[in-house]
Design a protein around this motif. Structure first.
Motif, PDB file in Angstrom:
ATOM      1  N   ASN A   1       0.829  -1.241   0.129  1.00 42.95           N
ATOM      2  CA  ASN A   1      -0.014  -0.117  -0.125  1.00 42.95           C
ATOM      3  C   ASN A   1       0.890   1.430   0.012  1.00 42.95           C
ATOM      4  OD1 ASN A   1      -1.930   1.979   0.161  1.00 42.95           O
ATOM      5  ND2 ASN A   1      -2.226   1.440   2.371  1.00 42.95           N
TER       6      ASN A   1
ATOM      7  N   GLU B   1      -5.246   4.456  -3.246  1.00 41.91           N
ATOM      8  CA  GLU B   1      -5.039   5.898  -3.342  1.00 41.91           C
ATOM      9  C   GLU B   1      -3.645   6.090  -2.879  1.00 41.91           C
ATOM     10  OE1 GLU B   1      -9.446   7.904  -3.040  1.00 41.91           O
ATOM     11  OE2 GLU B   1      -8.519   7.111  -1.231  1.00 41.91           O
TER      12      GLU B   1
ATOM     13  N   THR C   1      -2.377  -1.223  -3.220  1.00 44.52           N
ATOM     14  CA  THR C   1      -2.648   0.230  -3.105  1.00 44.52           C
ATOM     15  C   THR C   1      -4.083   0.831  -3.831  1.00 44.52           C
ATOM     16  OG1 THR C   1      -0.393   0.655  -3.309  1.00 44.52           O
ATOM     17  CG2 THR C   1      -1.632   2.464  -3.651  1.00 44.52           C
TER      18      THR C   1
ATOM     19  N   TYR D   1      -8.425   9.560   7.717  1.00 42.11           N
ATOM     20  CA  TYR D   1      -9.259   9.321   6.716  1.00 42.11           C
ATOM     21  C   TYR D   1      -9.007   8.041   6.201  1.00 42.11           C
ATOM     22  CZ  TYR D   1     -11.035   8.766   1.895  1.00 42.11           C
ATOM     23  OH  TYR D   1     -11.576   8.244   0.604  1.00 42.11           O
ATOM     24  N   ARG D   2      -7.900   7.472   6.134  1.00 42.21           N
ATOM     25  CA  ARG D   2      -7.640   6.078   5.576  1.00 42.21           C
ATOM     26  C   ARG D   2      -8.153   4.984   6.639  1.00 42.21           C
ATOM     27  NH1 ARG D   2      -2.459   3.707   4.878  1.00 42.21           N
ATOM     28  NH2 ARG D   2      -1.542   4.715   6.704  1.00 42.21           N
ATOM     29  N   LYS D   3      -8.265   5.435   7.931  1.00 44.89           N
ATOM     30  CA  LYS D   3      -8.752   4.546   8.855  1.00 44.89           C
ATOM     31  C   LYS D   3     -10.123   4.843   9.118  1.00 44.89           C
ATOM     32  CE  LYS D   3      -4.252   4.579  11.173  1.00 44.89           C
ATOM     33  NZ  LYS D   3      -3.493   4.905  12.354  1.00 44.89           N
TER      34      LYS D   3
ATOM     35  N   HIS E   1       1.013   4.747   0.092  1.00 41.58           N
ATOM     36  CA  HIS E   1      -0.273   5.523   0.470  1.00 41.58           C
ATOM     37  C   HIS E   1       0.262   6.803   0.588  1.00 41.58           C
ATOM     38  CE1 HIS E   1       1.853   5.931   4.365  1.00 41.58           C
ATOM     39  NE2 HIS E   1       2.086   4.820   4.520  1.00 41.58           N
ATOM     40  N   THR E   2       1.624   7.485   0.635  1.00 44.38           N
ATOM     41  CA  THR E   2       2.135   8.750   0.568  1.00 44.38           C
ATOM     42  C   THR E   2       3.216   8.950  -0.340  1.00 44.38           C
ATOM     43  OG1 THR E   2       1.091   8.890   2.986  1.00 44.38           O
ATOM     44  CG2 THR E   2       2.716  10.509   2.159  1.00 44.38           C
TER      45      THR E   2
ATOM     46  N   TRP F   1      -1.655   9.628  -1.667  1.00 47.52           N
ATOM     47  CA  TRP F   1      -1.876  11.029  -1.200  1.00 47.52           C
ATOM     48  C   TRP F   1      -0.470  11.608  -1.483  1.00 47.52           C
ATOM     49  CZ3 TRP F   1       0.714  13.805   2.794  1.00 47.52           C
ATOM     50  CH2 TRP F   1       0.047  15.050   3.030  1.00 47.52           C
TER      51      TRP F   1
ATOM     52  N   ARG G   1     -12.435  13.000   4.006  1.00 50.82           N
ATOM     53  CA  ARG G   1     -11.374  13.108   3.162  1.00 50.82           C
ATOM     54  C   ARG G   1     -10.974  14.367   2.882  1.00 50.82           C
ATOM     55  NH1 ARG G   1     -10.808  10.051  -1.861  1.00 50.82           N
ATOM     56  NH2 ARG G   1      -9.873  11.259  -3.571  1.00 50.82           N
TER      57      ARG G   1
ATOM     58  N   TRP H   1      -5.065  12.801   6.465  1.00 52.73           N
ATOM     59  CA  TRP H   1      -5.063  11.609   5.666  1.00 52.73           C
ATOM     60  C   TRP H   1      -5.188  10.327   6.359  1.00 52.73           C
ATOM     61  CZ3 TRP H   1      -5.963   9.624   1.450  1.00 52.73           C
ATOM     62  CH2 TRP H   1      -5.096   8.281   0.721  1.00 52.73           C
ATOM     63  N   ASP H   2      -4.411  10.038   7.499  1.00 58.13           N
ATOM     64  CA  ASP H   2      -3.918   8.934   8.146  1.00 58.13           C
ATOM     65  C   ASP H   2      -5.680   8.708   8.551  1.00 58.13           C
ATOM     66  OD1 ASP H   2      -2.452   6.624   8.901  1.00 58.13           O
ATOM     67  OD2 ASP H   2      -2.577   7.625  10.825  1.00 58.13           O
TER      68      ASP H   2
END
Length: 226
Positions: free
Chosen positions: A74, A107, A105, A146-148, A76-77, A109, A153, A143-144
């Protein structure tokens, strides 16, 4: 957890390349594969690493490894760093990659770290400081969350941050380049320092390709002689 600034810009011989799924003379790509192999396949395993900007946009072997990165991890960033971040040791433009287990993965950010007002690039006399990451840390926490599933968002979006679906990255051949869609038309053209840093990176990439071709031709001549 792996945190690393692996060597880049170097070249490895064929005897070393044979130890990797995707052979390449580029040290940064070999180290990326090494990290991907060493990161344990269990929830919570994660990595933060520095890569030259060329890793984001290069195709060929780089695209193959990035495809595996998106499918098996993933990613993620991605944080795009300004020119001179590693001055005086290197003027090559760099980025930070953060990825974890498990994948794939969905999305990515992005955050584009800005230069302080009045500064054209970071230098030995004006180096990057911890406080330059304050906005990045604040937005990343959103962002973290939102991911959880613990926050909206919109909280992680700004003029310097945006989200790109993995499908879009696949559609453009696994090009991970940080293209800020929020830049105004007047800011669309890179600064002279960004252009110079980009040219230095591309010059290094071209030199690596020429060296690979030279090795292939030299090996081919040796085969003919034998």
């Amino acid at each position: 957890m792996i945190l690393t600034n692996p060597p880049f810009g170097g070249k490895e011989g064929e005897h070393v390349q044979r130890n990797f799924p995707v052979p390449s003379s580029a040290t940064e790509l070999l180290f990326l594969q090494h990290i991907m192999r060493k990161l344990k396949n269990r929830p919570g395993a994660r990595c933060g690493m520095v890569v030259p900007e060329g890793t984001l946009f290069r195709g060929g072997a780089f695209a193959t490894v990035k495809q595996d990165l998106l499918e098996q991890f993933n990613l993620h960033t991605i944080v795009s760093l300004p020119p001179g971040t590693f001055a005086p040791y290197s003027d090559v433009k760099t980025a930070l990659l953060f990825f974890e287990r498990p994948g794939p993965t969905k999305e990515v950010w992005y955050y584009e770290l800005p230069l302080p007002e009045g500064l054209k690039k970071f230098t030995k006399g004006n180096p990057i400081q911890d406080e330059h990451f304050e906005e990045a840390r604040r937005l990343w926490k959103a962002w973290d969350a939102y991911r959880k599933g613990q926050g909206p968002r919109e909280a992680c979006l700004s003029e310097r941050s945006w989200i790109v679906p993995a499908e879009e990255i696949r559609a453009r051949g696994y090009d991970l380049t940080a293209r800020n869609p929020n830049r105004k038309d007047t800011e669309a053209t890179p600064s002279p320092m960004e252009l110079v840093a980009g040219l230095l990176e591309r010059e290094r990439e071209i030199l690596a390709i020429v060296e690979e071709l030279d090795d292939l031709l030299s090996n081919g001549s040796a085969e003919v002689e034998r």
